[in-house]
Scaffold this motif. Structure first.
Motif, mmCIF file in Angstrom:
data_model
loop_
_atom_site.group_PDB
_atom_site.id
_atom_site.type_symbol
_atom_site.label_atom_id
_atom_site.label_comp_id
_atom_site.label_asym_id
_atom_site.label_seq_id
_atom_site.Cartn_x
_atom_site.Cartn_y
_atom_site.Cartn_z
ATOM 1 N N LEU A 130 0.819 -1.205 0.000
ATOM 2 C CA LEU A 130 0.000 0.000 0.000
ATOM 3 C C LEU A 130 0.856 1.259 0.000
ATOM 4 O O LEU A 130 0.487 2.265 -0.621
ATOM 5 N N ARG A 131 1.977 1.194 0.666
ATOM 6 C CA ARG A 131 2.880 2.346 0.677
ATOM 7 C C ARG A 131 3.352 2.685 -0.728
ATOM 8 O O ARG A 131 3.393 3.852 -1.123
ATOM 9 N N HIS A 132 3.666 1.652 -1.505
ATOM 10 C CA HIS A 132 4.151 1.875 -2.862
ATOM 11 C C HIS A 132 3.026 2.182 -3.839
ATOM 12 O O HIS A 132 3.282 2.707 -4.928
ATOM 13 N N VAL A 133 1.808 1.832 -3.500
ATOM 14 C CA VAL A 133 0.672 2.183 -4.355
ATOM 15 C C VAL A 133 0.244 3.628 -4.107
ATOM 16 O O VAL A 133 -0.090 4.363 -5.044
ATOM 17 N N LYS A 134 0.290 4.051 -2.856
ATOM 18 C CA LYS A 134 -0.097 5.422 -2.525
ATOM 19 C C LYS A 134 0.901 6.428 -3.094
ATOM 20 O O LYS A 134 0.504 7.484 -3.610
ATOM 21 N N LEU A 143 2.585 -3.871 -8.398
ATOM 22 C CA LEU A 143 1.913 -3.722 -7.113
ATOM 23 C C LEU A 143 0.543 -3.071 -7.268
ATOM 24 O O LEU A 143 -0.348 -3.280 -6.440
ATOM 25 N N LEU A 144 0.358 -2.290 -8.332
ATOM 26 C CA LEU A 144 -0.944 -1.678 -8.569
ATOM 27 C C LEU A 144 -2.011 -2.747 -8.775
ATOM 28 O O LEU A 144 -3.151 -2.608 -8.327
ATOM 29 N N LEU A 145 -1.641 -3.817 -9.462
ATOM 30 C CA LEU A 145 -2.581 -4.907 -9.690
ATOM 31 C C LEU A 145 -3.039 -5.514 -8.370
ATOM 32 O O LEU A 145 -4.224 -5.831 -8.197
ATOM 33 N N ALA A 153 -12.153 1.009 -1.525
ATOM 34 C CA ALA A 153 -12.408 2.243 -2.276
ATOM 35 C C ALA A 153 -11.233 3.215 -2.154
ATOM 36 O O ALA A 153 -10.931 3.956 -3.098
ATOM 37 N N ARG A 154 -10.566 3.201 -1.022
ATOM 38 C CA ARG A 154 -9.409 4.085 -0.852
ATOM 39 C C ARG A 154 -8.318 3.753 -1.856
ATOM 40 O O ARG A 154 -7.766 4.648 -2.514
ATOM 41 N N GLU A 155 -8.021 2.483 -2.006
ATOM 42 C CA GLU A 155 -6.970 2.078 -2.938
ATOM 43 C C GLU A 155 -7.383 2.330 -4.391
ATOM 44 O O GLU A 155 -6.548 2.681 -5.226
ATOM 45 N N VAL A 156 -8.675 2.166 -4.702
ATOM 46 C CA VAL A 156 -9.150 2.482 -6.050
ATOM 47 C C VAL A 156 -8.906 3.958 -6.343
ATOM 48 O O VAL A 156 -8.502 4.329 -7.453
ATOM 49 N N GLY A 157 -9.119 4.808 -5.350
ATOM 50 C CA GLY A 157 -8.825 6.231 -5.517
ATOM 51 C C GLY A 157 -7.365 6.486 -5.815
ATOM 52 O O GLY A 157 -7.018 7.331 -6.653
ATOM 53 N N TRP A 158 -6.493 5.751 -5.144
ATOM 54 C CA TRP A 158 -5.061 5.896 -5.423
ATOM 55 C C TRP A 158 -4.737 5.483 -6.854
ATOM 56 O O TRP A 158 -3.940 6.136 -7.536
ATOM 57 N N LEU A 159 -5.360 4.398 -7.309
ATOM 58 C CA LEU A 159 -5.119 3.929 -8.670
ATOM 59 C C LEU A 159 -5.584 4.976 -9.683
ATOM 60 O O LEU A 159 -4.908 5.218 -10.694
ATOM 61 N N ILE A 160 -6.721 5.581 -9.415
ATOM 62 C CA ILE A 160 -7.223 6.616 -10.325
ATOM 63 C C ILE A 160 -6.256 7.799 -10.363
ATOM 64 O O ILE A 160 -5.972 8.355 -11.429
ATOM 65 N N ASN A 161 -5.717 8.173 -9.215
ATOM 66 C CA ASN A 161 -4.726 9.264 -9.184
ATOM 67 C C ASN A 161 -3.475 8.904 -9.974
ATOM 68 O O ASN A 161 -2.843 9.764 -10.590
ATOM 69 N N THR A 162 -3.121 7.618 -9.977
ATOM 70 C CA THR A 162 -1.907 7.169 -10.663
ATOM 71 C C THR A 162 -2.047 7.250 -12.178
ATOM 72 O O THR A 162 -1.041 7.221 -12.899
ATOM 73 N N LEU A 163 -3.270 7.367 -12.686
ATOM 74 C CA LEU A 163 -3.454 7.510 -14.129
ATOM 75 C C LEU A 163 -2.765 8.762 -14.668
ATOM 76 O O LEU A 163 -2.505 8.857 -15.869
#
Length: 262
Positions: A130-134, A143-145, A153-163
């Motif tokens: 999670l540290r590396h995904v955030k 690690l995103l996968l 939902a929190r992690e999905v938000g991080w993934l969207i930001n990573t776009l």
């Protein structure tokens, strides 16, 4: 004898052929023979030992070994194989060995160890993931996968930001396909309009919703056709996997989603 012929071939295997060799041995599924091969391979080269270790991991086994030494070996293939094998070491030792890999400068070893630790039930490895995904680095794609598969939902938000990160956009889109949320779909739809990975974004939408582009007649016109006329006999003629995905009819898919969103 066949086992001696196999051992001889193993000692001569090249780095290029090693992954295929490991898959073949793993699929054969003869675990006792693999353990015996591992015992006899201790004086063999690093690539040979990595092949056997990868094959054993494929079979759900981790041999008795000094994993500290394996994770610090100069050869990357052996370090990677050892990191993957951590999933199957005794549970009490997973975090101890994983920490060595997590501190490694080799991000490939780090990512493998995190995935193996999570599969083994390590909360420590999940927190590190999670540290590396955030706050991802350029090598955090695998690690995103994991965040898409296991996150909230929190992690999905991080993934969207990573776009927003060009080097990680494709990996984030792929991960969102496993998140299965409306916000993931809408983030992927937006990328289909403006991003360079429209086909991957569309694949993520289809994975979440079950949309069949061909059946719904929502396949767009592709601009990626290339000629295979070449005098380069070493040229790779098989296109990358992403290029085999159908081009989406973006406007049509957006209209379809507008009717399906509720």
């Amino acid at each position: 004898r066949a086992d001696r012929a196999l051992e001889a071939a193993l000692r001569e295997v090249s780095a290029h052929r090693a992954p295929a060799f490991a898959r073949g041995l793993g699929r054969a599924g003869c675990v006792p023979a693999l353990h015996a091969l591992w015992a006899r391979a201790q004086d063999a080269g690093a690539i040979a030992r990595a092949v056997v270790l990868e094959a054993l991991s494929f079979c759900g086994e981790a041999p008795r070994a000094d994993y500290t030494a394996l994770l610090e070996d100069p050869d990357a293939s052996l370090r990677n194989a050892a990191a993957s094998a951590l999933r199957f070491v005794p549970a009490a030792l997973v975090d101890t060995y994983a920490q060595l890999a997590l501190d490694s400068e080799d991000t490939g070893v780090r990512n493998r160890a995190i995935a193996a630790g999570i599969a083994a039930g390590s909360a420590h490895c999940w927190r590190r993931c999670l540290r590396h995904v955030k706050a991802p680095d350029p090598d955090s794609g695998p690690l995103l996968l994991l965040a898409g598969l296991l996150g909230s939902a929190r992690e999905v938000g991080w993934l969207i930001n990573t776009l927003k990160e060009p080097a990680l956009c494709r990996d984030a889109l792929w991960a969102l396909g496993f998140a299965g949320t409306a916000s993931a779909i809408e983030a992927c739809l937006a990328q289909m309009e403006v991003g360079p990975h429209a086909a991957v974004a569309c694949e993520a939408v289809c994975a979440i919703t079950g949309l069949d582009l061909h059946e719904a007649k929502l396949v767009g016109r592709s601009n990626s056709a290339q000629s295979n006329d070449t005098d380069d006999l070493d040229a790779v003629l098989v296109p990358p996997a992403d290029e085999l995905l159908p081009a989406p009819d973006v406007a049509g898919i957006q209209q379809w989603w507008a009717h399906q969103r509720a």
